[in-house]
Design a protein around this motif. Structure first.
Motif, PDB file in Angstrom:
ATOM      1  N   UNK A 256       0.812  -1.076  -0.200  1.00  0.00           N
ATOM      2  CA  UNK A 256       0.086  -0.067  -0.138  1.00  0.00           C
ATOM      3  C   UNK A 256       0.904   1.182   0.122  1.00  0.00           C
ATOM      4  N   UNK A 257       0.536   2.406  -1.026  1.00  0.00           N
ATOM      5  CA  UNK A 257       1.347   3.492  -0.860  1.00  0.00           C
ATOM      6  C   UNK A 257       0.367   4.732  -0.618  1.00  0.00           C
TER       7      UNK A 257
ATOM      8  N   UNK B 189      -6.374   3.227   9.910  1.00  0.00           N
ATOM      9  CA  UNK B 189      -6.293   2.101   9.101  1.00  0.00           C
ATOM     10  C   UNK B 189      -5.538   0.629   9.543  1.00  0.00           C
ATOM     11  N   UNK B 190      -6.210  -0.399   9.342  1.00  0.00           N
ATOM     12  CA  UNK B 190      -5.801  -1.770   9.678  1.00  0.00           C
ATOM     13  C   UNK B 190      -4.425  -2.141   9.266  1.00  0.00           C
ATOM     14  N   UNK B 191      -4.356  -1.630   8.109  1.00  0.00           N
ATOM     15  CA  UNK B 191      -3.231  -2.052   6.984  1.00  0.00           C
ATOM     16  C   UNK B 191      -2.086  -0.993   7.325  1.00  0.00           C
ATOM     17  N   UNK B 192      -0.726  -1.658   6.977  1.00  0.00           N
ATOM     18  CA  UNK B 192       0.549  -0.685   6.996  1.00  0.00           C
ATOM     19  C   UNK B 192       0.551   0.071   5.352  1.00  0.00           C
ATOM     20  N   UNK B 193       0.893   1.238   5.558  1.00  0.00           N
ATOM     21  CA  UNK B 193       1.215   2.083   4.122  1.00  0.00           C
ATOM     22  C   UNK B 193       2.440   2.564   3.898  1.00  0.00           C
ATOM     23  N   UNK B 194       3.249   2.314   3.115  1.00  0.00           N
ATOM     24  CA  UNK B 194       4.681   3.127   2.777  1.00  0.00           C
ATOM     25  C   UNK B 194       4.120   4.619   2.450  1.00  0.00           C
ATOM     26  N   UNK B 195       4.649   5.645   2.582  1.00  0.00           N
ATOM     27  CA  UNK B 195       4.146   6.953   2.365  1.00  0.00           C
ATOM     28  C   UNK B 195       5.323   7.773   1.782  1.00  0.00           C
ATOM     29  N   UNK B 196       4.693   8.924   0.795  1.00  0.00           N
ATOM     30  CA  UNK B 196       5.453   9.835  -0.013  1.00  0.00           C
ATOM     31  C   UNK B 196       4.839  11.137   0.230  1.00  0.00           C
TER      32      UNK B 196
ATOM     33  N   UNK C  83      10.575   3.254  -8.162  1.00  0.00           N
ATOM     34  CA  UNK C  83      11.929   2.704  -7.837  1.00  0.00           C
ATOM     35  C   UNK C  83      11.705   2.106  -6.432  1.00  0.00           C
ATOM     36  N   UNK C  84      11.538   2.523  -5.684  1.00  0.00           N
ATOM     37  CA  UNK C  84      11.353   2.284  -4.358  1.00  0.00           C
ATOM     38  C   UNK C  84      10.525   1.488  -3.888  1.00  0.00           C
ATOM     39  N   UNK C  85       9.145   1.650  -4.358  1.00  0.00           N
ATOM     40  CA  UNK C  85       8.103   0.778  -4.070  1.00  0.00           C
ATOM     41  C   UNK C  85       7.456   0.182  -5.073  1.00  0.00           C
TER      42      UNK C  85
ATOM     43  N   UNK D 143      -0.635  13.484 -11.761  1.00  0.00           N
ATOM     44  CA  UNK D 143      -0.263  12.498 -11.062  1.00  0.00           C
ATOM     45  C   UNK D 143      -0.923  11.123 -11.261  1.00  0.00           C
ATOM     46  N   UNK D 144      -2.249  11.389 -11.211  1.00  0.00           N
ATOM     47  CA  UNK D 144      -2.923  10.026 -11.691  1.00  0.00           C
ATOM     48  C   UNK D 144      -2.737   9.498 -12.895  1.00  0.00           C
ATOM     49  N   UNK D 145      -2.382  10.368 -13.939  1.00  0.00           N
ATOM     50  CA  UNK D 145      -1.919   9.795 -15.317  1.00  0.00           C
ATOM     51  C   UNK D 145      -0.465   9.155 -15.188  1.00  0.00           C
ATOM     52  N   UNK D 146       0.271   9.543 -14.476  1.00  0.00           N
ATOM     53  CA  UNK D 146       1.645   9.167 -14.468  1.00  0.00           C
ATOM     54  C   UNK D 146       1.584   7.838 -13.676  1.00  0.00           C
ATOM     55  N   UNK D 147       0.792   7.817 -12.320  1.00  0.00           N
ATOM     56  CA  UNK D 147       0.928   6.635 -11.711  1.00  0.00           C
ATOM     57  C   UNK D 147       0.165   5.580 -12.390  1.00  0.00           C
ATOM     58  N   UNK D 148      -0.802   5.667 -13.233  1.00  0.00           N
ATOM     59  CA  UNK D 148      -1.317   4.700 -14.252  1.00  0.00           C
ATOM     60  C   UNK D 148      -0.304   4.192 -15.120  1.00  0.00           C
ATOM     61  N   UNK D 149       0.526   5.054 -15.347  1.00  0.00           N
ATOM     62  CA  UNK D 149       1.504   4.568 -16.388  1.00  0.00           C
ATOM     63  C   UNK D 149       2.577   3.742 -15.635  1.00  0.00           C
ATOM     64  N   UNK D 150       3.034   4.093 -14.610  1.00  0.00           N
ATOM     65  CA  UNK D 150       4.004   3.344 -13.624  1.00  0.00           C
ATOM     66  C   UNK D 150       3.213   2.138 -13.167  1.00  0.00           C
ATOM     67  N   UNK D 151       2.220   2.283 -12.592  1.00  0.00           N
ATOM     68  CA  UNK D 151       1.455   0.939 -11.907  1.00  0.00           C
ATOM     69  C   UNK D 151       0.229   0.593 -12.617  1.00  0.00           C
TER      70      UNK D 151
END
Length: 320
Positions: A52-53, A92-99, A142-144, A165-173
């Motif tokens: 999760x990020x 949240x019950x889950x852990x998240x990496x953060x940026x 690269x990190x996640x 950023x939504x457009x870029x994120x969809x390209x990366x993920x």
């Protein structure tokens, strides 16, 4: 992504203001702020092997001819904007990496120009939002690299920044589920061609225009439209109806005209994507969220956010 995808940070160090965060700094010849200062992003990796990020985009105004009112640089304190995601940690019950991506480009994370606003034949403003955004998200990937769930949020200019950023994120993920929480940055521009042409000339937005979208040249909110065709993307938008910072201060619109534009454009998206695009709109002229326990129709904003992230049935379109 191809234009600036090779940019990498030149150094990193522990953030001295907030425990657990690492700052990554880029060369000023690659990435810089609106007056040429240094740009960085901050990452916090959870001890668990989380997929999760969270990505938080900072706000801070905008700059164009006649409107020079934008955050000019970064500081280590910028990571404190992660208070929202820190508060989410407790819920949240889950852990998240953060940026955290600080804001300092004056072009809502989208610009790609050099400008001479005082007409002395010397560059005095660098709108490097696109370059900074690509560099930031390439490092994030690269990190996640194995992220499967992304929560992208920002207020004001940070809310506008979610559009790119939504457009870029969809390209990366390409396979990740992406949840966008836009707080008081709805992507609205003053609805006349001269204003669009001025902003486009200042920031060079036309190179980013989605294809086959006539209203996208003029209203950035419609850039969400083609992304919402992807069922793995959901968008929640918070705003007051007559946001005086966006409507009055920056767009020079009357409160009534701003409200009309906000309702019209978001009605369009909600009608087309009722299960993926929902609003939490409140009365008044406030900007960003002052009280996340605020209730509309008996529903707290906090509960609405949690229902959004966790895909609960009580994530509804809320109009006060």
């Amino acid at each position: 992504m191809k234009k600036y995808g090779d940019i990498t940070p030149v150094t990193s160090r522990v953030n001295s203001k907030v425990d657990g965060w690492q700052n990554y700094y880029f060369s000023k010849t690659d990435c810089n702020c609106v007056y040429g200062d240094e740009f960085y992003i901050a990452l916090k990796e959870t001890p668990s092997q989380s997929n999760n990020l969270m990505i938080s985009l900072q706000g801070g105004g905008a700059c164009w001819p006649g409107m020079i009112h934008c955050k000019p640089n970064t500081s280590e304190e910028d990571v404190l904007i992660s208070d929202f995601t820190t508060q989410l940690d407790d819920r949240l019950t889950e852990d998240w990496n953060q940026v955290v991506i600080p804001y300092c480009d004056g072009s809502v994370f989208m610009g790609d120009t050099k400008q001479d606003y005082n007409d002395d034949d010397k560059t005095d403003h660098w709108h490097n939002g696109l370059k900074n955004s690509v560099a930031a998200l390439k490092l994030t990937h690269k990190k996640f690299p194995n992220t499967s769930k992304i929560f992208l949020t920002g207020c004001s200019a940070g809310g506008y920044g979610t559009i790119l950023h939504l457009r870029l994120l969809r390209e990366l993920y390409p396979k990740a589920a992406i949840y966008v929480l836009n707080e008081s940055g709805p992507g609205l521009l003053k609805p006349d061609n001269e204003f669009w042409e001025m902003v486009d000339a200042s920031w060079n937005l036309s190179q980013l225009l989605p294809k086959n979208c006539d209203p996208c040249a003029g209203q950035l909110i419609y850039w969400y439209d083609d992304m919402l065709k992807d069922p793995g993307i959901k968008i929640g938008l918070y705003s007051s109806y007559m946001d005086q910072v966006i409507g009055r201060d920056f767009l020079k619109m009357t409160p009534e005209n701003y409200k009309s534009l906000l309702v019209k454009t978001t009605d369009d998206l909600n009608a087309k994507y009722p299960d993926q695009f929902k609003r939490f709109f409140i009365k008044g002229k406030s900007h960003c969220v002052r009280n996340r326990d605020y209730q509309v129709n008996g529903i707290k904003y906090w509960d609405w956010v949690m229902a959004f992230i966790n895909e609960k049935e009580n994530w509804k379109d809320i109009l006060e």
